[in-house]
Design a protein around this motif. Sequence first.
Motif, short mmCIF file in Angstrom:
data_model
loop_
_atom_site.label_atom_id
_atom_site.label_comp_id
_atom_site.label_asym_id
_atom_site.label_seq_id
_atom_site.Cartn_x
_atom_site.Cartn_y
_atom_site.Cartn_z
N THR A 204 40.68 46.46 38.22
CA THR A 204 41.20 45.70 37.29
C THR A 204 42.64 45.44 37.32
N TYR A 205 43.07 44.38 37.23
CA TYR A 205 44.52 43.76 37.08
C TYR A 205 44.51 42.55 36.24
N ASN A 206 45.23 42.85 35.22
CA ASN A 206 45.31 41.28 34.38
C ASN A 206 46.91 41.66 33.56
N MET A 232 40.55 39.00 32.41
CA MET A 232 40.43 38.65 31.33
C MET A 232 40.53 39.80 30.12
N ALA A 233 40.59 40.89 30.53
CA ALA A 233 40.61 42.18 29.93
C ALA A 233 39.52 42.22 28.83
N ASN A 234 38.40 42.11 29.41
CA ASN A 234 37.18 41.98 28.55
C ASN A 234 37.36 41.11 27.36
N GLY A 235 37.84 39.86 27.41
CA GLY A 235 37.90 39.01 26.52
C GLY A 235 39.24 39.07 25.61
N ARG A 236 39.98 40.20 25.89
CA ARG A 236 41.19 40.29 25.21
C ARG A 236 42.19 39.23 25.07
N LEU A 237 42.17 38.36 26.42
CA LEU A 237 42.96 37.39 26.88
C LEU A 237 42.49 35.92 26.60
N ALA A 238 41.43 35.82 25.89
CA ALA A 238 40.90 34.63 25.64
C ALA A 238 40.84 34.31 24.09
N VAL A 260 45.40 30.50 31.95
CA VAL A 260 46.59 31.04 32.43
C VAL A 260 46.43 32.22 32.66
N ALA A 261 45.76 33.06 32.05
CA ALA A 261 45.51 34.57 32.37
C ALA A 261 45.00 34.72 33.73
N LEU A 262 44.13 34.16 34.19
CA LEU A 262 43.67 34.08 35.39
C LEU A 262 44.42 33.63 36.54
N ALA A 263 45.37 32.58 36.32
CA ALA A 263 46.30 32.07 37.00
C ALA A 263 47.36 32.97 37.44
N LEU A 264 47.76 33.75 36.47
CA LEU A 264 48.67 34.92 36.50
C LEU A 264 48.38 35.76 37.71
N VAL A 265 47.09 36.21 37.68
CA VAL A 265 46.59 37.01 38.76
C VAL A 265 46.26 36.42 40.17
N LEU A 266 46.14 35.19 40.23
CA LEU A 266 46.12 34.23 41.28
C LEU A 266 47.23 34.37 42.15
N ARG A 267 48.55 34.19 41.38
CA ARG A 267 49.76 34.11 41.93
C ARG A 267 49.96 35.27 42.86
#
Length: 323
Positions: A204-206, A232-238, A260-267
């Motif tokens: 888990t990383y977000n 997405m932190a179980n929807g908390r970031l949506a 945006v939340a997933l892009a942060l991880v992809l970086r």
Amino acid sequence: MPFARLATATTPTCHLGLGLAAVGRPGYLNLGRDQDLPSVRSVDALRERTHELLDAAYAQGVRYFDAARSYGRAEEFLAEWLTAHPEADDVVVGSKWGYTYTADWSVEAERHEVKDHSLATYERQRAETDALLGDRFDLYQIHSVTPDSPALTDKELHAKLAESAARGVTVGFSTSGPDQAEAIRAALAVTVEGEPLFRTVQATYNALETSAAPALAEAHDAGLTVIVKEGMANGRLAEPYAPRVLKEVAAEVSLGCDAVALALVLRRPWAGVVLSGAATVGQLSSNLHAAVVDLDEDRLARLATLVEEPHAYWERRGQLRWH
């Protein structure tokens, strides 16, 4: 290794994967799920939804699909889809063992899954996965390893896992909880006949929970493929639950908070595959826009203010209800 297939892929979404936790069973922890799924969550309804998601994901370049024995019928649904799509021989299929699904297709079950990392559970669940996925699964992971997991010290289990690896199935592990970094480092030290046992780690990383990052970087440097879950932190970031800062950045780039939340991880340079846990085709398509989000240094700095203390994050996650 199977993930070499992803390394040579050229689509922008090749490093995004689809996790089936939210659609393989009628109950799960994600916020907003009551609106996302059909009102009648029959086996047939969730089979149809899962196949719709797999169709959409594959068409848009996703090449990693992630299941688990505890995700209800996720392996079954995935196996059916693979059989119906022989052209999808370029996907990487991962599953996990160590939790047993116990809810009997009920959202109101007292317990939805039971954890057991024993050799007996591995052998039973491995046979179950083999029966469904056969030679189509590439990666088998220990589900939610924590620092006190017997899977880290059971030499007989390690020998069985090494035998599986010798037959061509990649061996990995996933982690959960506030001590992910400790669990990852302990797993990196596990060897069989002097060789590292594990070749992948899923953690888990977000934007809210970043504590595993240094250990994940170490795992990447040691040659493991890093798979990120719960981006997405179980929807908390949506929407509509996302923090104000995330909503502001999303508005600036004209994309969804989820992208945006997933892009942060992809970086993150150590992130090999980042999972979408979408429950609808619309959510999936929005998630996949993460591949093209522009996050400059100012936006990254603002998003960094969202980080929570790990124990507080996991305590809040533990309070989410199955629904």
